[in-house]
Write a protein that holds these residues in place. Structure first.
Motif, PDB file in Angstrom:
ATOM      1  N   LEU A 192      -2.764   0.470  -4.035  1.00 55.24           N
ATOM      2  CA  LEU A 192      -2.158  -1.019  -4.001  1.00 55.24           C
ATOM      3  C   LEU A 192      -1.508  -1.434  -5.304  1.00 55.24           C
ATOM      4  O   LEU A 192      -2.017  -0.954  -6.452  1.00 55.24           O
TER       5      LEU A 192
ATOM      6  N   GLU B 191      -9.906  -7.142  -1.702  1.00 51.79           N
ATOM      7  CA  GLU B 191     -10.207  -7.229  -0.429  1.00 51.79           C
ATOM      8  C   GLU B 191     -11.174  -6.053   0.263  1.00 51.79           C
ATOM      9  O   GLU B 191     -11.230  -4.855  -0.349  1.00 51.79           O
TER      10      GLU B 191
ATOM     11  N   SER C 124      -3.098 -12.412   3.785  1.00 53.31           N
ATOM     12  CA  SER C 124      -1.959 -13.381   3.614  1.00 53.31           C
ATOM     13  C   SER C 124      -2.302 -14.881   3.704  1.00 53.31           C
ATOM     14  O   SER C 124      -2.234 -15.886   2.902  1.00 53.31           O
TER      15      SER C 124
ATOM     16  N   SER D 210       3.994  -3.895   3.447  1.00 50.83           N
ATOM     17  CA  SER D 210       3.487  -5.053   2.608  1.00 50.83           C
ATOM     18  C   SER D 210       1.974  -5.451   3.253  1.00 50.83           C
ATOM     19  O   SER D 210       2.008  -5.720   4.495  1.00 50.83           O
ATOM     20  N   GLU D 211       0.929  -5.286   2.436  1.00 52.19           N
ATOM     21  CA  GLU D 211      -0.409  -5.623   2.917  1.00 52.19           C
ATOM     22  C   GLU D 211      -0.454  -7.211   2.753  1.00 52.19           C
ATOM     23  O   GLU D 211      -1.011  -7.879   3.867  1.00 52.19           O
ATOM     24  N   LEU D 212       0.378  -8.008   2.047  1.00 49.25           N
ATOM     25  CA  LEU D 212      -0.012  -9.235   1.707  1.00 49.25           C
ATOM     26  C   LEU D 212       1.435  -9.525   1.150  1.00 49.25           C
ATOM     27  O   LEU D 212       2.105  -8.979   0.259  1.00 49.25           O
TER      28      LEU D 212
ATOM     29  N   GLN E 206       0.161  -4.715  -6.617  1.00 50.39           N
ATOM     30  CA  GLN E 206       0.362  -6.286  -6.360  1.00 50.39           C
ATOM     31  C   GLN E 206       1.330  -6.779  -7.742  1.00 50.39           C
ATOM     32  O   GLN E 206       1.069  -6.484  -8.734  1.00 50.39           O
TER      33      GLN E 206
ATOM     34  N   ARG F 175       0.898  -1.206   0.069  1.00 48.79           N
ATOM     35  CA  ARG F 175      -0.167   0.172  -0.147  1.00 48.79           C
ATOM     36  C   ARG F 175       0.669   1.000   0.068  1.00 48.79           C
ATOM     37  O   ARG F 175       1.812   1.404   0.974  1.00 48.79           O
TER      38      ARG F 175
END
Lengths: 1041, 357
Positions: free
Chosen positions: A784, A992, A954, B3-5, A786, A732
Motif C-alpha cells: 500500500l 485497516e 473511504s 485505488s483502495e481509498l 498512501q 494497492r
C-alpha cells in the motif's frame, strides 16, 4: 495554588438516542481536571438537555494548567447497569493562560467518541483566574505564547529572535501495554488520546521554560510531532524558534514602521560589502547542482576541516578562511555576534522560520540535510529520554557542520521528521544554510542599528543570493557568475532552499510546484541488516531525487527552488522519496541552460532520430513552460558578466568523468548555441524512462497555478475566496510487477492523478492558485502507498492581476534601475577594472527582451553532468550501522521587487456568522489578523469495527477527516476566533483490516487560532491602511496587517 | 493499481449541483459517470474518466453523509460537521425535497403507507423515474406528513418551519399532505388530464375555506381535516334542487342575467337543472368519507364533462358560475347564504381550474 479553573456545563443538543425504548437519553456530564471530577445532574429524557450547571471550580497549579487538558465526558444515566459513555470533549486551556489571548472559552463542542465519531454537541464555558505569581523556581511557563506560523505573526514585531528550542518526551504507548489486551478499544484509544494530550502539554511547558531562560516571550514556528514507535514507545518532540515579540496594538506602534518601508528595504543587506574587491572567476563545473556530501568530514575536508569536525561553538574557525577576505568588517562583527548568540542558543543556531523580517536574512548558502537510520529499542526509562535526544543532537550537529562548510553560521527554514517501519527509524533534518543579520539576534537597540545601517545603502532583492562561502575555497564545485542584478557579487546558477521566497526577491514570471518522486525496492530484512540495506539505498535515492528536481527545474526554465521538502519514507519492502518545492526564476541568477540528450550509440541512425525527436520535445516543453510561467528574463550582453574561467582542477575532473560521450556533448552544445547545457545520457532503458517521465508531468489546466510555499510568486491580487482541503489516496500495488520502474510509474501516476483530481474538483474557483501544497507519503503496509495532500486554493482576480503586475513590474524596474545607477557609480569609482564597462541594460529592456538567451556567458556552455562521481562519493556513506546522507544544494539570488504580496482585495462578500476559515498559510487574503488566540494542537483516534457499514475505508476516513475539521472549527469558535492559520495535518496514520471489518486512524493537526477582520470592513479605520497592506505580510517588524 | 481509498474533504464542503441532481435522480455512480461523460465535461476540462469517477464517488459519499441531516433540515443548519454556506444549504434542501410531476401524480391522494411503497417499482417502471428517486420522493412525502400531521397552526407555516422549504414548495407539500390525509381520488382515468398544479390549486382553496382552521385557528390538525360540521351542514343545500320552486326561480334568475352574454346560452338553459343538481348533490354527499374521496371524480363527471361536451368556452363557464353563485342571494326562501358562499366560493375556483382539456 496559582490558578482557579472554572467550568460551566450549559446544554447539549442533537444527542444520540441511548434508550431504544423511549428513543430518548438521560444525559449527565462529568467534568474532570487532574484528579478532580465534578458531575452535573441527570437531565432526564431529552436529546437536547439543559443542564445549566453551577460553576465547577478547580484549584490547580499552573504546571497542571499547562499539562492537563480539561476532560468533559457525556454519559447516559442507567439505573440498573453501568452508565454508558456518549462521548468526550478535551479542551486545551492553554490559550487562557496568556494575557493577550482568549479570556474565555465558550461555545458548542462536538461530543466525540473514538468508536462512533461525533455524537451531538455540548455547550461549555471555561474561565481561568490566574493569580499573580512572583515565582522563583518555576516549573510552569504560563504566558509564553506559541505560534505554529513560521514567520513573525502579523500583529507582532520581533524585538529579538533568540533561536532554536527543542524538547522531547517519551512514554510507553498505551496501545502496547499489557492492559490493552483486556480493555476495550474505546478505553485504549481514550488512554492514548489523553496521554498524548498530557505529553503535548508537558512538552509545551518545558519548551516554554527554555524560552523563559533565554528571556524570550514566545515560540514561533512551533512544530510538534509524534513518533509512534510501536513496541518501543511513544515520542512527542517539538522544535521552535524562541523570540521576544512586541504586540503592535495601537496605531501609533505600527504607523511609523509602515511609513518607512523603503528605509527598511535599504538596510537589508547592510553587511554586505558594496565593494567587491575579490574577483577571481568562479569555477565552471558541471557538478555543482548535484553535490552530495555524505559524511561531511570527508567531502568538506578541502575546506577548513576544523570547522567541520570541531564541535566547538566558535564558527569563526569555519568562516575565517572562507569569507574574511571577501566581506570584511561587517562580517566579522556578525561573526562575533553570532558566537555570542550561538552560546545563548545553546549550540544550535537553527531557526524554524521560513519567512523573515526585512533585513534578517543576509545570504543563503543552500539546502543542508542529514539523515540517519536507527534501530528502535524499548525506552526503558521514560524520564530519561537520552537516546532519542542523542540521536537528534547528532543529526543537528551534522547539519550545523554542513552549514559551516557553506560559510554560513545559521540554518533557517529548519525542520525535522521521522519515518518508522517496524523497528527501523529514519531521522531526517533539513534546512537552509544562511548568514543572518545579528541585529535581531541580540538584545539591544534596534534603533541604533537602524541608523547605522541607513548609511550603507545596498541593492535590495539580490543580497540573499550572493554566495556566503569563499569562491576560492568552495565547499563543493559550483558555477558562479556575477549577480545579474547588482553585478557586484557572485551568485551560483541554481539555488535550492527550504524557506519561503523572501518578500523583496526579484522574480521573473510565475512560479510552479515541482515534485520529484521515486521508489526503490528493498529486500525484507530484520533489524541490523534492514538498517544497513536502507542506509545503502538512501544516498542513491537522495541523488536521484535531486537529479529529478534539477531536470524538472530546467524543464520549467527556472533557476531556484523554494520551500524544498524531501521526504523519504520507509516500508517493509521499499523506500519512497517525495520532494516538493516551488520553482521560480530569480532575476539575480543566470538563465538556466537547456537539457541535452546524449545517446550512447551514435552510429545507429534510427536511434539518432529518436534522440533528436526527444530533444525536440524537450526543447518545445521548455519553450512552452517559459511562455506558461511568463518567464521573460531581460537580455544581457555577454560581456557584462565577467565570464568565469573554469578552475583547472574542476575542469580536469570534468573531463575525466565525461568519458566517451563528451565529444558528442560538445557537438550538441554547439547546435544549441551558447546555452548552458544539462546533459542526460540515455544509455539504457532506465534512463529512457527517466526522460519520458520528465515529459509526462502535465502542467495544471489553464487558470490554475500551484506552489508549496506561502504564496505564489507573480500573483499578487488574491481575492477573498479560500478553500482548504485534505485529500487522501491509498493504492494497492499488484505484487506481480514489482520492479523499480513499475513502482516509479505507479507512484508518479498516483501523484499526478491526485493533482488532476484536485484541479478538476476546484475548477469552479478558476482563476486560482493552490498554495502550500503539502504532500506526505507513507507505506502503511506491504503493498500500500498512501499519499495525503493538504493545501489551500485561493482565487485571484485575473484582470487585476495583469494590471497590477504590470505596474508593479514597472515600478520595480524603475526602482531597480535607479538602484543600479546609484550603485554602479559607486563601485565604478572604486574598482572600475573589476566591473563590466558596459552600461547596465536600461530598465526598458527588461520588458522588451523576450526569452532570448543569446547573452549567456560562453563559459557556461560546456556544462554537463556526470553522475558517476557522485555515486562514488556516496559509496562512502556507511558509518557504524547508522548511516547519514547529506545533500548540500546550491543557492542563488534574486533582485528587486518583492511586492507580490500586495493583496488588493475587492470588496469582500459578507462573512457569514459562525464560519471558521482554515488555511495552511499564515495570512488570510483580503483580511487583517487582529488577534492570535492561541495554538490549536489536537490529536484524535477513530476506530471502527463496522467498516463496511460506514461506507468502507473511504467512507470511514472521509467522515473522520470531516469530523476533525469540525472539532478544530468548534474549538476556534469557542475561543472567539474565526480562522485557523498555519494549519497543518502533521499525521494521518491509517490502518485497516478489511477481513475483520475494522479500521483505525490517528490524526494530529495544529494551527493558530486567530481573529481576522475583512479589509473592506477596515477601510474606515485609517487612511494609512493601504500602505500597510502593501507591506509584505511576513515581515515582523512593521507588519500591521 | 486500484485505488483502495480516495477521498477529498474541504473545509467548506464542495457541492456540485450537477452531480447532486444525478444523485437525487437515483443514478448509480457508474451511470452518473456515463451521463457526465456524455455532457461533454471531459472535453471542457481536459479531465480523464478516472478523475470523473473519483470526483463522482466523492460527491456521492458526501451526499450520503448529508442525507441523514437532510431528513431534518434544521439539523443541517446547526450541525458542525459540514461547513456549508447558507445559500448552498438552501439549495441542498430545496432540491432534496423537490419532486417529479409524474411521480406525484401517481401517489397524490394515496395513503402514504408501506403498501403504497411496495407499488413504487410499478410507478418507477411507468414513469421512467428510478426506483431510488421514487423512494426518496415517497419518503419525503411521508416524513413531512408525519411531522406536521398533529400540529397546530397553518400547514404551510409548519412545513416551512420544520423543513425550511421555499414558500412555493411548502405550498405544494401542504397540498400533498392534504390530499394524502383526505385520500382524494386522483388516479381515475377521467382525472388523468389534470396536473398536480390543478390539484394543488384546489387543495389550497379547500384548506383556506373548508378546513377547521378556516374557522378556528387554534384547532388541532386544523389544516389537514375538512370541517366535519361544515360538511354536515352542506346537506341543507339540498333544498336548492329538492324544492322545485326554488330551483326554477334560481334558473330564471341566472338565465335572465346571462341572456345574450353567453355563447352557449341555450345549452346552459337546457342543462341548468342537471348542472345545479350535480353541484348541490356533490355537496350533500360530502358527509360520507367515500364521497369525499370521490369529490374530484364527481366534479368532473357532474360538471366538467357536461360543459366540455357542449363546448363551453372558459369565459362562459366563469360567467355562469359567478351568476349561479350570486343568484342564490336573491332567493328569499333560502336561508343558508353563508354556507352556500363557503361551499360555492371554493368550488367555483376549483371548477374553473378543472375546466380545461
Amino acid at each position: 495554588m496559582p490558578g482557579k479553573l472554572k467550568v460551566k456545563i450549559v446544554a447539549g443538543r442533537h444527542l444520540p438516542v441511548m434508550d431504544r425504548a423511549s428513543d430518548l437519553t438521560d444525559a449527565f456530564v462529568e467534568v474532570k481536571f487532574g484528579n478532580t471530577t465534578f458531575k452535573t445532574d441527570v437531565y432526564l429524557k431529552s436529546l437536547n438537555p439543559q443542564w445549566n450547571s453551577e460553576w465547577f471550580k478547580f484549584e490547580v497549579d499552573d504546571e497542571d494548567l499547562q499539562d492537563e487538558p480539561l476532560q468533559i465526558t457525556v454519559l447516559d444515566h442507567d439505573t440498573y447497569s453501568a452508565n454508558d459513555a456518549i462521548g468526550k470533549v478535551y479542551i486545551d486551556i492553554d490559550p487562557l493562560l496568556y494575557s493577550e489571548a482568549a479570556t474565555v472559552i465558550s461555545g458548542w463542542f462536538p461530543i466525540y467518541d473514538t468508536i462512533h465519531g461525533i455524537r451531538g454537541e455540548i455547550n461549555v464555558v471555561v474561565k481561568v483566574d490566574l493569580f499573580n505569581d512572583l515565582n522563583r523556581f518555576r516549573q510552569s511557563s504560563c504566558g509564553i505564547k506559541f505560534f505554529c506560523t513560521t514567520s513573525i505573526p502579523k500583529c507582532y514585531r520581533a524585538v529579538i529572535i533568540h533561536g532554536f528550542v527543542e524538547e522531547l518526551v517519551v512514554n510507553e504507548d498505551p496501545e502496547y501495554q499489557w492492559i490493552d489486551r483486556i480493555r476495550t478499544p474505546r478505553a485504549s484509544n481514550e488512554a492514548r488520546q489523553r496521554l498524548i494530550s498530557l505529553m503535548s502539554g508537558e512538552l509545551q511547558r518545558k519548551i516554554g521554560l527554555k524560552v523563559l531562560e533565554m528571556r524570550g516571550n514566545a515560540v514561533v514556528g512551533y512544530l510538534q510531532c509524534f513518533d509512534l514507535e510501536g513496541e518501543s514507545g511513544l515520542v512527542v518532540r517539538a522544535i521552535g524558534t524562541a523570540c521576544t515579540l512586541d504586540k503592535l496594538s495601537s496605531p501609533a506602534a505600527f504607523l511609523p514602521a509602515c511609513n518607512s518601508p523603503s528605509k527598511e528595504m535599504k538596510e537589508i543587506p547592510f553587511n554586505e560589502d558594496p565593494n567587491p574587491n575579490t574577483h577571481s572567476s568562479g569555477p565552471s563545473t558541471p557538478l555543482k547542482n548535484q553535490t552530495y556530501s555524505f559524511s561531511p568530514s570527508k567531502s568538506y575536508s578541502r575546506q577548513s576541516s576544523s570547522s567541520d569536525t570541531d564541535l566547538s561553538l566558535t564558527p569563526k574557525t569555519g568562516m575565517g578562511s572562507g569569507s574574511a577576505g571577501k566581506e570584511g568588517g561587517p562580517f566579522k562583527a556578525l561573526l562575533r555576534q553570532q558566537t555570542q548568540s550561538a552560546l545563548e542558543q545553546r549550540e544550535f543556531p537553527f531557526f524554524t522560520l521560513t519567512a523573515f523580517p526585512p533585513g534578517f536574512l543576509v545570504h543563503v548558502g543552500g539546502v543542508v540535510s542529514a539523515r540517519s537510520v536507527k534501530l528502535l529499542d524499548r525506552i526503558h526509562n521514560p524520564d530519561e529520554p537520552e537516546t532519542r535526544d542523542a540521536w537528534w543532537a547528532e543529526i543537528r550537529q551534522e547539519i550545523k557542520s554542513h552549514a559551516k562548510a557553506l560559510g554560513c553560521h545559521a540554518v533557517v527554514g529548519y525542520s525535522e521528521s521521522t519515518s518508522i517501519c517496524e523497528e527501523v527509524c529514519i531521522l531526517s533534518a533539513s534546512g537552509t544554510a544562511a548568514v543572518l543579520n545579528p541585529r535581531f539576534l541580540q538584545d539591544g537597540t534596534v534603533e541604533g542599528c537602524l541608523e547605522q545601517r541607513l548609511e550603507e545603502n545596498l541593492p535590495a532583492g539580490c543580497g540573499f543570493c550572493h554566495i556566503p562561502y569563499d569562491e576560492l575555497n568552495m565547499p563543493f564545485p559550483a558555477h558562479l557568475t556575477y549577480c545579474y542584478n547588482c553585478r557586484k557579487q557572485k551568485v551560483p546558477d541554481v539555488l535550492f532552499t527550504t524557506i519561503d521566497l523572501p518578500m523583496d526577491a526579484a522574480v521573473i514570471g510565475k512560479g510552479c510546484l515541482i515534485q520529484a518522486r521515486l521508489c526503490r525496492l528493498k529486500k525484507k530484512a530484520q533489524a541490523e541488516a534492514n538498517a544497513t540495506a536502507i542506509s545503502n539505498l538512501l544516498p542513491f535515492m537522495e541523488y536521484e531525487v535531486h537529479t529529478q528536481l534539477m531536470n524538472k527545474l530546467k524543464l520549467k526554465g527556472m533557476n531556484a527552488l523554494f520551500g524544498l521538502r524531501i521526504q523519504i519514507s520507509v516500508g517493509e519492502n521499499m523506500l519512497m522519496g517525495l520532494a516538493s518545492a516551488t520553482g521560480v526564476y530569480l532575476a539575480a541568477l543566470p538563465t538556466p541552460g537547456g537539457i541535452q540528450i546524449a545517446g550512447k550509440t551514435p552510429n545507429d541512425g534510427s536511434y539518432e532520430q529518436h534522440i533528436s525527436h526527444m530533444q525536440k520535445k524537450i526543447n518545445d516543453t521548455i519553450a512552452k513552460n517559459k511562455e506558461l510561467y511568463e518567464i521573460n528574463p531581460p537580455e544581457i550582453c555577454e560581456e557584462i558578466i565577467g565570464s568565469p574561467i573554469p578552475e583547472p582542477r574542476q575542469r580536469s575532473r570534468l573531463l575525466r568523468s565525461q568519458s566517451e560521450s563528451s565529444d558528442e556533448v560538445t557537438e550538441l552544445d554547439l547546435s544549441h548555441g551558447k546555452k548552458d547545457a544539462f546533459v542526460l545520457e540515455i544509455d539504457d532503458t532506465d534512463a529512457m524512462e527517466d526522460v519520458h517521465s520528465l515529459l509526462t508531468d502535465v502542467p495544471p489546466p489553464s487558470g490554475f497555478y500551484s506552489c508549496n510555499t506561502e504564496i505564489m510568486p507573480g500573483i499578487n491580487n488574491w481575492t477573498s475566496e479560500i478553500q482548504m482541503f485534505t485529500s487522501v489516496r491509498v493504492i494497492r500495488l499488484s505484487s506481480l510487477n514489482l520492479t523499480n520502474q513499475a513502482l516509479n510509474k505507479n507512484f508518479n501516476d498516483l501523484c499526478e492523478n491526485l493533482l488532476k483530481s484536485l484541479y478538476f474538483k476546484l475548477r469552479s474557483m478558476i482563476p486560482c492558485c493552490l498554495c502550500h501544497v503539502n504532500f506526505t507519503v507513507s507505506l502503511p503496509e506491504d503493498e500500500l502507498i498512501q499519499v495525503t495532500v493538504t493545501a489551500v486554493a485561493i482565487t485571484f482576480d485575473k484582470n487585476q492581476a495583469l494590471q497590477t503586475t504590470k505596474t508593479h513590474a514597472e515600478k520595480s524596474l524603475q526602482r531597480a534601475s535607479t538602484d543600479n545607477e546609484e550603485l554602479l557609480q559607486f563601485p565604478l569609482e572604486l574598482c572600475s577594472d573589476s566591473l563590466p564597462s558596459h552600461p547596465f541594460p536600461p530598465a526598458k529592456e527588461h520588458l522588451e527582451s523576450a526569452s532570448s538567451n543569446s547573452g549567456i556567458p560562453a563559459a557556461q556552455r560546456d556544462r554537463c553532468s556526470s553522475w558517476i562521481e557522485l555515486i562514488k562519493l556516496k559509496a562512502q556513506t556507511i558509518r557504524r550501522g547508522s548511516i547519514k546522507t547529506t545533500v548540500t544544494v546550491e543557492k542563488a539570488s534574486p533582485v528587486g521587487e518583492g511586492n507580490f504580496r500586495n493583496r488588493s482585495s475587492p470588496p469582500c462578500a459578507n462573512s457569514t456568522v459562525g464560519v471558521v476559515k482554515m488555511t495552511p498559510l499564515s495570512f488570510i487574503p483580503g483580511a487583517k489578523i487582529t488577534k492570535y488566540l492561541g495554538i490549536i494542537n489536537m490529536f484524535f483516534i477513530r476506530e471502527t469495527t463496522s467498516l463496511r457499514e460506514e461506507g468502507g475505508v473511504s467512507g470511514f476516513l472521509h467522515a473522520f477527516i470531516a469530523e476533525v475539521f469540525a472539532m478544530v472549527r468548534a474549538h476556534v469558535a469557542a475561543l472567539g476566533g474565526n480562522a485557523v492559520v498555519s494549519y497543518i495535518m502533521k499525521q494521518c496514520v491509517f490502518m485497516e483490516n478489511p477481513n475483520k471489518n475494522q479500521a483505525q486512524c490517528l490524526i494530529n493537526v495544529s494551527g493558530d487560532a486567530v481573529v481576522f477582520v475583512r479589509e473592506s470592513e477596515l477601510e474606515v479605520v485609517s487612511t494609512q491602511q493601504p500602505a500597510a497592506t502593501c507591506q509584505p505580510s511576513c515581515t515582523g517588524g512593521e507588519v500591521t496587517t | 493499481m486500484a485505488s483502495e481509498l480516495d477521498i477529498f474533504v474541504g473545509n467548506t464542503t464542495l457541492i456540485d449541483e450537477d452531480v447532486y441532481r444525478l444523485w437525487l435522480d437515483g443514478y448509480s455512480v457508474s451511470d452518473a459517470v456515463a451521463l457526465r461523460v456524455r455532457s461533454g465535461i471531459l472535453e471542457q476540462t481536459g479531465a480523464t474518466a478516472a478523475v470523473l469517477q473519483s470526483d463522482t464517488m466523492d460527491h456521492y459519499r458526501t451526499f450520503q453523509m448529508l442525507e441523514r441531516l437532510l431528513h431534518a433540515p434544521p439539523k443541517l443548519l446547526h450541525q458542525l460537521i459540514f461547513q456549508i454556506p447558507p445559500s448552498r444549504q438552501a439549495l441542498l434542501i430545496e432540491r432534496y425535497y423537490a419532486f417529479d410531476e409524474a411521480f406525484v401524480r401517481e401517489v397524490l391522494g394515496k395513503k402514504l403507507s408501506k403498501g403504497t411503497k411496495k407499488d413504487l417499482d410499478d410507478i418507477s417502471t411507468k414513469t421512467g423515474i428510478t426506483l431510488k428517486s421514487c423512494r426518496r420522493q415517497f419518503d419525503n412525502f411521508k416524513r413531512v406528513f408525519k411531522v406536521v400531521e398533529e400540529m397546530r397552526g397553518s400547514l404551510v407555516d409548519n412545513i416551512q418551519q420544520h423543513f425550511l422549504l421555499s414558500d412555493r414548495l411548502a405550498r405544494d407539500y401542504a397540498a400533498i399532505v392534504f390530499f394524502a390525509n383526505n385520500r382524494f381520488e386522483t388516479g381515475k382515468k377521467k382525472l388523468q388530464y389534470l396536473s398536480f398544479g390543478d390539484f394543488a390549486f384546489c387543495a389550497e382553496l379547500m384548506i383556506q375555506n373548508w378546513t377547521l382552521g378556516a374557522v378556528d385557528p387554534q384547532a388541532d390538525d386544523m389544516d389537514m381535516d375538512l370541517d366535519k360540521e361544515f360538511l354536515q351542514d352542506l346537506k341543507e343545500l339540498k333544498v336548492l334542487v329538492a324544492d322545485k320552486d326554488l330551483l326554477d326561480l334560481h334558473k330564471s334568475l341566472v338565465c335572465t342575467a346571462l341572456r345574450g352574454k353567453l355563447g352557449v346560452f341555450s345549452e346552459m338553459e337546457a342543462n341548468f337543472k342537471n348542472l345545479s343538481r350535480g353541484l348541490v348533490n356533490v355537496a350533500a354527499k360530502l358527509t360520507h368519507n367515500k364521497d369525499v374521496r370521490d369529490l374530484f371524480v364527481d366534479l368532473v363527471e357532474k360538471f366538467v364533462e357536461p360543459c366540455r361536451s357542449d363546448h363551453w368556452p372558459l369565459n362562459d363557464v366563469r360567467l355562469f358560475l359567478n351568476q349561479y353563485s350570486a343568484s342564490v342571494h336573491s332567493l328569499d326562501g333560502f336561508r343558508h347564504q353563508a354556507l352556500w358562499d363557503r361551499y360555492m366560493g371554493t368550488l367555483r375556483g376549483c371548477l374553473l381550474r378543472l375546466c380545461h382539456d
